[in-house]
Motif scaffolding. Structure first.
Motif, PDB file in Angstrom:
ATOM      1  N   ARG A  73      -1.774  -7.597  17.526  1.00 52.52           N
ATOM      2  CA  ARG A  73      -0.359  -7.232  17.601  1.00 52.52           C
ATOM      3  C   ARG A  73       0.453  -8.319  18.313  1.00 52.52           C
ATOM      4  N   TYR A  74       0.113  -9.559  18.006  1.00 51.59           N
ATOM      5  CA  TYR A  74       0.777 -10.704  18.587  1.00 51.59           C
ATOM      6  C   TYR A  74       1.515 -11.523  17.528  1.00 51.59           C
ATOM      7  N   SER A  75       1.890 -10.897  16.429  1.00 50.60           N
ATOM      8  CA  SER A  75       2.500 -11.661  15.346  1.00 50.60           C
ATOM      9  C   SER A  75       3.796 -12.347  15.782  1.00 50.60           C
TER      10      SER A  75
END
Length: 269
Positions: free
Chosen positions: A32-34
């Motif tokens: 969830r680091y896009s």
């Protein structure tokens, strides 16, 4: 079209981009680091302007500055553990502020606009060499650290308990992200570069496969997106970066529609 040397260079670089970006992107998306990809793609603009100001290769400048920003993000996580979005805002302010200050100073020895939107005309032989070197190193690092990075992607705390050197691998991964961004910047451009990292992965996730299958489909969708974007933008005479982003969104929408139609057929049966 392929008779032009600049198109041959662009095609060569695009092949490496279409493989490297989803390999990095799949780990960013799972963690969830896009948005880190988006922040670092904007950070690369500062690296480009620094490179141009110093009469150095702008892609090399982008790699160095983006690597520093990636390491800075990891360092700031120690102080802002629960506020990842705040860390990204800090790094974004630093990088965009640097870029705007240098551009407005009038000290640039070249125009940075082509890096913002992407241009198939600006790919040089030296860029191609850098793309090959950075891509090979990045893929080898991903292969070597595959199991540790997969463990961290699913549960970072459990990885620490299991003895995985999480902090060191996170720093290495930051450099890998910087590598993927710097090799892609000539074709895709700063403004839409993050889409090449996230959208093929987002499309592959809709297929509901395992991790390895998702990674392979991400690469497949990335190849489709970039190649279509490159060839069609040539005939439309538009920036390849923006059009490639539109193709990526279109492919995602088509997969979502196909998934919905398939679900409807199953309900009818």
């Amino acid at each position: 079209m392929l008779n032009y040397s600049f198109m041959q260079n662009a095609l060569f670089v695009s092949v490496f981009i279409s493989v490297l970006c989803p390999c990095i992107g799949v780990f960013l998306v799972l963690r969830r680091y896009s948005m880190i990809g988006d922040t670092l793609s904007h950070a690369s603009l500062a690296g480009i302007t620094i490179g141009l100001m110093l009469n150095q290769n702008p892609v090399l400048g982008a790699f160095v500055f983006t690597s520093i920003c990636g390491a800075l993000i990891e360092f700031l996580r120690t102080y802002f553990q629960k506020y990842t979005d705040l860390i990204l805002s800090i790094v974004l302010a630093l990088s965009v502020g640097t870029a705007i200050t240098i551009i407005s100073s009038g000290k640039l020895h070249a125009n940075a606009d082509s890096f913002m939107f992407g241009s198939i005309l600006t790919v040089t032989r030296f860029d191609m060499i850098m793309v090959v070197v950075l891509s090979v190193i990045s893929v080898l690092a991903l292969i070597f650290l595959y199991h540790q990075m997969l463990y961290i992607a699913y549960d970072e705390e459990a990885a620490k308990v299991a003895g995985v050197r999480v902090k060191l691998i996170n720093y290495v991964f930051s450099i890998l992200v910087a590598s993927a961004i710097s090799v892609s910047i000539r074709i895709v451009g700063v403004l839409v570069l993050s889409s090449m990292i996230a959208l093929p992965v987002a499309t592959a996730l809709q297929l509901g496969k395992g991790f390895k299958a998702t990674l392979l489909f991400s690469i497949l969708f990335s190849v489709i997106d970039i190649m279509l974007g490159l060839f069609v933008s040539f005939y439309l005479n538009v920036a390849p970066g923006g059009f490639t982003a539109l193709v990526s969104v279109a492919v995602l929408v088509l997969v979502l529609l196909a998934k919905r139609i398939q679900a409807g057929i199953r309900e009818i049966r």
